[in-house]
Write an enzyme that holds these catalytic residues in place. Sequence first.
Site, PDB file in Angstrom:
ATOM      1  N   THR A  37       0.272   3.126   1.280  1.00 58.47           N
ATOM      2  CA  THR A  37       1.564   3.722   0.946  1.00 58.47           C
ATOM      3  C   THR A  37       2.614   2.629   1.059  1.00 58.47           C
ATOM      4  OG1 THR A  37       0.871   5.848   1.847  1.00 58.47           O
ATOM      5  CG2 THR A  37       3.227   5.519   1.539  1.00 58.47           C
ATOM      6  N   LYS A  93       4.403  10.061  -4.316  1.00 60.00           N
ATOM      7  CA  LYS A  93       4.163  10.162  -2.860  1.00 60.00           C
ATOM      8  C   LYS A  93       5.499  10.225  -2.107  1.00 60.00           C
ATOM      9  CE  LYS A  93       2.012   9.151   1.157  1.00 60.00           C
ATOM     10  NZ  LYS A  93       1.044   9.965   1.827  1.00 60.00           N
ATOM     11  N   LYS A 153       8.064   6.039   8.525  1.00 64.98           N
ATOM     12  CA  LYS A 153       7.763   4.922   7.614  1.00 64.98           C
ATOM     13  C   LYS A 153       7.941   5.369   6.146  1.00 64.98           C
ATOM     14  CE  LYS A 153       4.100   2.536   5.357  1.00 64.98           C
ATOM     15  NZ  LYS A 153       2.711   2.399   5.013  1.00 64.98           N
TER      16      LYS A 153
HETATM   17  P1  NAD Z   1      -4.396   1.200   9.879  1.00 67.03           P
HETATM   18  O1  NAD Z   1      -3.395   0.307  10.519  1.00 67.03           O
HETATM   19  O2  NAD Z   1      -5.302   2.017  10.731  1.00 67.03           O
HETATM   20  O3  NAD Z   1      -5.321   0.324   8.898  1.00 67.03           O
HETATM   21  C1  NAD Z   1      -4.856  -0.741   8.111  1.00 67.03           C
HETATM   22  C2  NAD Z   1      -5.859  -1.846   8.258  1.00 67.03           C
HETATM   23  O4  NAD Z   1      -5.566  -2.871   7.311  1.00 67.03           O
HETATM   24  C3  NAD Z   1      -5.832  -2.510   9.641  1.00 67.03           C
HETATM   25  O5  NAD Z   1      -7.122  -2.423  10.228  1.00 67.03           O
HETATM   26  C4  NAD Z   1      -5.428  -3.960   9.339  1.00 67.03           C
HETATM   27  O6  NAD Z   1      -6.034  -4.896  10.232  1.00 67.03           O
HETATM   28  C5  NAD Z   1      -5.922  -4.100   7.915  1.00 67.03           C
HETATM   29  N1  NAD Z   1      -5.328  -5.214   7.162  1.00 67.03           N
HETATM   30  C6  NAD Z   1      -4.042  -5.599   7.055  1.00 67.03           C
HETATM   31  N2  NAD Z   1      -3.919  -6.679   6.248  1.00 67.03           N
HETATM   32  C7  NAD Z   1      -5.169  -6.974   5.817  1.00 67.03           C
HETATM   33  C8  NAD Z   1      -5.722  -7.966   4.941  1.00 67.03           C
HETATM   34  N3  NAD Z   1      -4.952  -8.884   4.353  1.00 67.03           N
HETATM   35  N4  NAD Z   1      -7.060  -7.966   4.723  1.00 67.03           N
HETATM   36  C9  NAD Z   1      -7.861  -7.052   5.323  1.00 67.03           C
HETATM   37  N5  NAD Z   1      -7.404  -6.086   6.157  1.00 67.03           N
HETATM   38  C10 NAD Z   1      -6.082  -6.049   6.399  1.00 67.03           C
HETATM   39  O7  NAD Z   1      -3.574   2.133   8.861  1.00 67.03           O
HETATM   40  P2  NAD Z   1      -4.053   3.554   8.265  1.00 67.03           P
HETATM   41  O8  NAD Z   1      -3.619   4.646   9.154  1.00 67.03           O
HETATM   42  O9  NAD Z   1      -5.473   3.441   7.830  1.00 67.03           O
HETATM   43  O10 NAD Z   1      -3.092   3.632   6.986  1.00 67.03           O
HETATM   44  C11 NAD Z   1      -3.296   2.810   5.851  1.00 67.03           C
HETATM   45  C12 NAD Z   1      -2.265   3.220   4.790  1.00 67.03           C
HETATM   46  O11 NAD Z   1      -2.449   4.594   4.432  1.00 67.03           O
HETATM   47  C13 NAD Z   1      -0.807   3.079   5.245  1.00 67.03           C
HETATM   48  O12 NAD Z   1      -0.039   2.566   4.183  1.00 67.03           O
HETATM   49  C14 NAD Z   1      -0.413   4.517   5.591  1.00 67.03           C
HETATM   50  O13 NAD Z   1       0.986   4.732   5.432  1.00 67.03           O
HETATM   51  C15 NAD Z   1      -1.230   5.310   4.575  1.00 67.03           C
HETATM   52  N6  NAD Z   1      -1.556   6.679   4.980  1.00 67.03           N
HETATM   53  C16 NAD Z   1      -2.003   6.927   6.241  1.00 67.03           C
HETATM   54  C17 NAD Z   1      -2.297   8.236   6.613  1.00 67.03           C
HETATM   55  C18 NAD Z   1      -2.796   8.526   8.015  1.00 67.03           C
HETATM   56  O14 NAD Z   1      -2.846   9.711   8.378  1.00 67.03           O
HETATM   57  N7  NAD Z   1      -3.185   7.526   8.799  1.00 67.03           N
HETATM   58  C19 NAD Z   1      -2.156   9.289   5.690  1.00 67.03           C
HETATM   59  C20 NAD Z   1      -1.747   8.997   4.385  1.00 67.03           C
HETATM   60  C21 NAD Z   1      -1.442   7.680   4.037  1.00 67.03           C
END
Ligand code: NAD
Length: 312
Positions: free
Chosen positions: A104, A179, A254
């Site tokens: 997102t 979104k 966020k």
């Molecule tokens: P998270 O922090 O658990 O996971 C993100 C991962 O990306 C981390 O493990 C980080 O180390 C990795 N990362 C960052 N840069 C990287 C790179 N260059 N190469 C490889 N890995 C890399 O976050 P999440 O909760 O999984 O959310 C991910 C996205 O989804 C966000 O944008 C969030 O807003 C969106 N989202 C989350 C939810 C939720 O409920 N968690 C729901 C809908 C949308």
Amino acid sequence: MRIAFLGLGHMGLPMAKNLAAAGHQVTGYDVFPAAVDAGREAGLATAESGTAAVRPAGASGGAQVVITMFQTGRQVLDAYRGADAGEGLLAVAEPGTLFIDCSTISVDDAREAHALAEAAGHRSLDAPVSGGVVGAENATLAFMVGGSEEDFAAARPFLEAMGRRVVHCGGAGLGQAAKVCNNMILAVSQIAVAEAFVLGERLGLSHQALFDVASNASGQCWALTTNCPVPGPVPTSPANRDYQPGFAGALMSKDLGLAEHAVTATGVDARMGMLARELYARYADGPGAGQDFSGIINTIRDQSARAGEGDR
Ligand code: NAD
């Protein structure tokens, strides 16, 4: 299909697992070593770097699809470009690779990612999700997709392996636009429902009576009938488990930051949305850091009590 999945966090790891379960050859990667270990323990093939996950490996060729699931737009753009120009994902991927970013991020960042991918000879989609970790685990996510018809058609089978609803919203960035608009509605309606319950309490109205009326009347909305902010009327809502998320206040904050960016860029008079942005920013700095966003009702109740004391 050979798929490189980058970002094995809360959402990414279960999504990657669902793709592998659907029969795709998935290679996972994360910059956080513990996330790579978790991927390996979950049975995913993993790579030692993002570019290694994407780069052609001998006769078998490289990834045909690259999916990213990071926290921020900056992370997506840095990974696409490479921190030191040249070693980005776009540079090492085989021409015509389909890049799908599920993070997102802002509409502007998504459009920049599309432009970079296109300039490098690749195909690209923005495909943010709703449905949270439970949706990611159960492959019931909703995908909002921006990009060309052809790229959307090519991506559809992969998205359907991870989700239940897949909507093509239009050209580049319009998945993120959908979104941001949806979450602005959600934030405003969750606050409105919370304020109505606190007002009802002050007027002597029971939670159940207000729920029974509003859920069958014009006040009906998801924030009331699924994410009811008081315990009781909807047994599965986070209010029944001390506001454990669900969808954390910090994530709502966020997303409203992205809405604010879009509202400012377009000059839209979105006063309710921007007030919700302010209230959720404050909530996320306090209890909302780890609580479901419906827990904002407790802040409203506390502030109402304080205002009442001030009147005496
Ligand atoms: P998270 O922090 O658990 O996971 C993100 C991962 O990306 C981390 O493990 C980080 O180390 C990795 N990362 C960052 N840069 C990287 C790179 N260059 N190469 C490889 N890995 C890399 O976050 P999440 O909760 O999984 O959310 C991910 C996205 O989804 C966000 O944008 C969030 O807003 C969106 N989202 C989350 C939810 C939720 O409920 N968690 C729901 C809908 C949308």
